[in-house]
Design a protein around this motif. Structure first.
Motif, short mmCIF file in Angstrom:
data_model
loop_
_atom_site.label_atom_id
_atom_site.label_comp_id
_atom_site.label_asym_id
_atom_site.label_seq_id
_atom_site.Cartn_x
_atom_site.Cartn_y
_atom_site.Cartn_z
N MET A 180 -15.34 7.94 13.38
CA MET A 180 -14.29 8.52 12.54
C MET A 180 -13.31 7.45 12.06
SD MET A 180 -13.51 12.34 14.09
CE MET A 180 -13.17 11.82 15.77
N GLU A 181 -13.09 6.43 12.89
CA GLU A 181 -12.23 5.33 12.46
C GLU A 181 -12.89 4.54 11.33
OE1 GLU A 181 -8.94 2.86 12.23
OE2 GLU A 181 -9.23 4.81 13.21
N LEU A 182 -14.20 4.35 11.39
CA LEU A 182 -14.92 3.69 10.30
C LEU A 182 -14.80 4.49 9.00
CD1 LEU A 182 -18.25 2.38 11.90
CD2 LEU A 182 -16.38 1.03 10.95
N LEU A 183 -14.90 5.80 9.10
CA LEU A 183 -14.76 6.63 7.91
C LEU A 183 -13.35 6.51 7.34
CD1 LEU A 183 -16.67 9.84 9.07
CD2 LEU A 183 -17.39 8.22 7.31
N ARG A 184 -12.35 6.52 8.21
CA ARG A 184 -10.97 6.40 7.74
C ARG A 184 -10.73 5.04 7.08
NH1 ARG A 184 -9.78 9.66 12.51
NH2 ARG A 184 -9.75 7.78 13.79
N ASN A 240 -22.17 2.09 -1.43
CA ASN A 240 -21.35 1.76 -0.26
C ASN A 240 -21.27 2.92 0.73
OD1 ASN A 240 -20.41 -0.95 -1.08
ND2 ASN A 240 -19.43 0.17 -2.75
N THR A 241 -21.12 4.13 0.20
CA THR A 241 -21.09 5.30 1.07
C THR A 241 -22.43 5.51 1.75
OG1 THR A 241 -19.47 6.34 -0.41
CG2 THR A 241 -20.55 7.76 1.20
N ALA A 242 -23.52 5.29 1.00
CA ALA A 242 -24.86 5.43 1.57
C ALA A 242 -25.11 4.40 2.67
CB ALA A 242 -25.91 5.31 0.48
N ALA A 243 -24.65 3.17 2.44
CA ALA A 243 -24.82 2.12 3.45
C ALA A 243 -24.02 2.45 4.71
CB ALA A 243 -24.39 0.77 2.88
N LEU A 244 -22.80 2.97 4.53
CA LEU A 244 -22.00 3.37 5.68
C LEU A 244 -22.69 4.48 6.46
CD1 LEU A 244 -19.36 3.29 7.33
CD2 LEU A 244 -18.40 4.92 5.68
N LEU A 245 -23.25 5.45 5.74
CA LEU A 245 -23.94 6.56 6.37
C LEU A 245 -25.09 6.06 7.24
CD1 LEU A 245 -24.75 9.57 6.71
CD2 LEU A 245 -25.95 9.39 4.52
N SER A 247 -25.41 3.25 8.60
CA SER A 247 -24.96 2.37 9.67
C SER A 247 -24.40 3.15 10.86
CB SER A 247 -23.88 1.41 9.15
OG SER A 247 -22.66 2.10 8.91
N LEU A 248 -24.28 4.48 10.73
CA LEU A 248 -23.72 5.30 11.80
C LEU A 248 -24.86 5.84 12.67
CD1 LEU A 248 -21.05 7.33 9.77
CD2 LEU A 248 -20.67 5.33 11.21
N PRO A 250 -24.97 8.05 15.09
CA PRO A 250 -25.05 9.50 15.34
C PRO A 250 -25.44 10.33 14.12
CG PRO A 250 -22.93 8.56 16.06
CD PRO A 250 -23.58 7.57 15.17
N ALA A 251 -25.53 9.72 12.94
CA ALA A 251 -25.91 10.49 11.75
C ALA A 251 -27.31 11.08 11.94
CB ALA A 251 -25.86 9.62 10.51
N MET A 252 -27.50 12.34 11.53
CA MET A 252 -28.73 13.06 11.84
C MET A 252 -29.80 12.86 10.77
SD MET A 252 -27.22 16.63 13.40
CE MET A 252 -28.85 17.20 13.93
N THR A 253 -30.19 11.61 10.58
CA THR A 253 -31.33 11.35 9.70
C THR A 253 -32.61 11.76 10.41
OG1 THR A 253 -31.37 9.08 10.54
CG2 THR A 253 -30.17 9.46 8.49
N ASP A 254 -33.62 12.12 9.63
CA ASP A 254 -34.93 12.53 10.16
C ASP A 254 -34.87 13.80 10.98
OD1 ASP A 254 -36.11 10.25 9.03
OD2 ASP A 254 -35.62 9.04 10.78
N CYS A 255 -33.84 14.61 10.78
CA CYS A 255 -33.75 15.93 11.41
C CYS A 255 -33.33 16.94 10.35
CB CYS A 255 -32.75 15.93 12.57
SG CYS A 255 -32.54 17.55 13.35
N VAL A 256 -34.00 18.06 10.29
CA VAL A 256 -33.77 19.02 9.22
C VAL A 256 -32.36 19.61 9.27
CG1 VAL A 256 -34.54 21.08 10.45
CG2 VAL A 256 -34.91 20.91 7.97
N PHE A 257 -31.67 19.50 10.39
CA PHE A 257 -30.31 20.03 10.49
C PHE A 257 -29.25 19.02 10.07
CE2 PHE A 257 -32.50 22.52 13.97
CZ PHE A 257 -32.57 23.70 13.23
N GLY A 258 -29.66 17.84 9.63
CA GLY A 258 -28.72 16.79 9.26
C GLY A 258 -28.43 16.73 7.77
N ASN A 259 -27.14 16.68 7.42
CA ASN A 259 -26.72 16.60 6.02
C ASN A 259 -25.54 15.65 5.89
OD1 ASN A 259 -28.27 19.08 4.67
ND2 ASN A 259 -27.43 19.80 6.61
#
Length: 363
Positions: A180-184, A240-245, A247-248, A250-259
């Protein structure tokens, strides 16, 4: 009629003090409840019918809360139209995982799959809508007598439910503070890229945007991660937003519940109370452009977004969002805009997440 006359009329209509205490108390409680419902409906702009339904659902947790807002018309929606497809996929892949010669501690996951199997078998036995409604009533009765905490009664994921710690809001807990600090810190960059694609939308370029079906108003999203799949074209427009995504961790890539997406809610819009498909995720909102008159409510508790700040919540709890109409004669307000991101539930182990990627892959 002046104020004095109105007060006199009101006082004259009050119950006679000589009435027994209990009827007077009941009448006063009913009047107070109606006043509170009226004030809440006016301030939240939910409407009296929706307000009463929400109040009854919060007061009597065991009442069914499924309504029109639980389903949408998107044929690819994991929560609605792909429900049976995903259920079949999970139940088909789980035996294959168990046959592997691996000593994995997946007891919680196995319990969740067993619940899903029971739900599938129950649905298969029903021949008509009446029997289906009876089955839901039986399920609700079982939930009422199970030893659950009161707050967990608000949590009813529509598809996949694991036994995980349950909280409507997670912002005050020591989880995902670094993310969350990275997002801020990257708020200016994310905001700039949002403004770029939104300006294109205003100029008639609808490419990449999806319109969600809601009860009133307009709600559209610009997905970078769509049900576990990276949206390459949209990511190219927001590098830039895609690269940040990506790099996280906990982001739910490769799971159908992730957006992950830019989410825009327009004035005079209401997202009806509903539950998310699973409790294996937490949803993070980074406020981008937050006009007055918009709010989020999760499990009966309202919260307002702030630009540049993160709001972390569990969308498997009953939740709704609203944006008040623009006052007559005032300039049209901009949409409420947030960057929405799904993160793995922090209590999941690395092995559980690996297994869930296999069971709930987007393919």
């Amino acid at each position: 009629m002046g104020i004095r006359e109105c007060c006199s009329t009101f006082l004259a209509a009050l119950p006679d003090p000589s009435l027994p205490l209990l009827p007077s108390f009941i009448l006063g409680t009913i009047c107070s409840a109606l006043i509170l419902l009226f004030v809440y409906a006016r301030e939240s702009r939910l409407g009296m019918k929706a307000t009463i339904k929400l109040a009854l659902g919060n007061l009597f947790c065991f009442l069914p809360t499924h309504n029109d807002g639980e389903a949408c018309r998107n044929p690819d929606c994991a929560r609605c139209h792909r429900f049976h497809e995903l259920m079949t996929q999970i139940l088909h892949r789980w035996p294959q995982m168990k046959q592997m010669d691996l000593k994995l501690d997946l007891q919680r996951l196995e319990m969740a799959v067993m619940k899903l199997s029971q739900k599938a078998n129950s649905a298969a036995e029903k021949q008509d809508q009446k029997e289906t409604e009876n089955a839901k009533a039986d399920s609700n009765k079982k939930e009422r007598i199970s030893p659950k905490s009161q707050i967990a009664e608000f949590q009813k994921p529509t598809l996949f439910h694991m036994e995980l710690p349950a909280n409507p809001y997670w912002g005050d807990l020591p989880v995902y503070q670094h993310e969350m600090e990275l997002l801020r810190l990257n708020f200016p960059v994310i905001l700039q890229e949002y403004k770029s694609v939104f300006a294109a939308l205003q100029n008639g370029d609808h490419s990449g945007w999806k319109l969600n079906d809601i009860e009133r108003g307009h709600w559209c999203v610009f997905p970078l991660l769509d049900q576990g799949i990276i949206h390459q074209a949209n990511s190219h427009r927001c590098p830039n937003t895609a690269a940040l995504l990506q790099s996280l961790p906990p982001a739910m890539t490769d799971c159908v519940f992730g957006n992950a997406s830019f989410s825009c809610l327009y004035p005079d819009s209401l997202i009806s109370p509903h539950h998310g498909p699973s409790n294996i995720r937490l949803r993070c909102h980074l406020g981008l452009e937050i006009p007055k008159g918009c709010w989020l409510e999760v499990a009966g508790r309202q919260h307002q977004w702030e630009a540049g700040q993160c709001l972390l919540f569990d969308d498997s709890f009953l939740h709704t969002a609203s944006y008040a109409p623009t006052p007559p004669g005032a300039p049209q307000n901009n949409p409420r805009a947030v960057f929405m991101l799904d993160l793995w539930h922090p209590d999941l182990t690395a092995l559980e997440k690996e297994a869930l990627r296999h069971l709930c892959s987007p393919s």
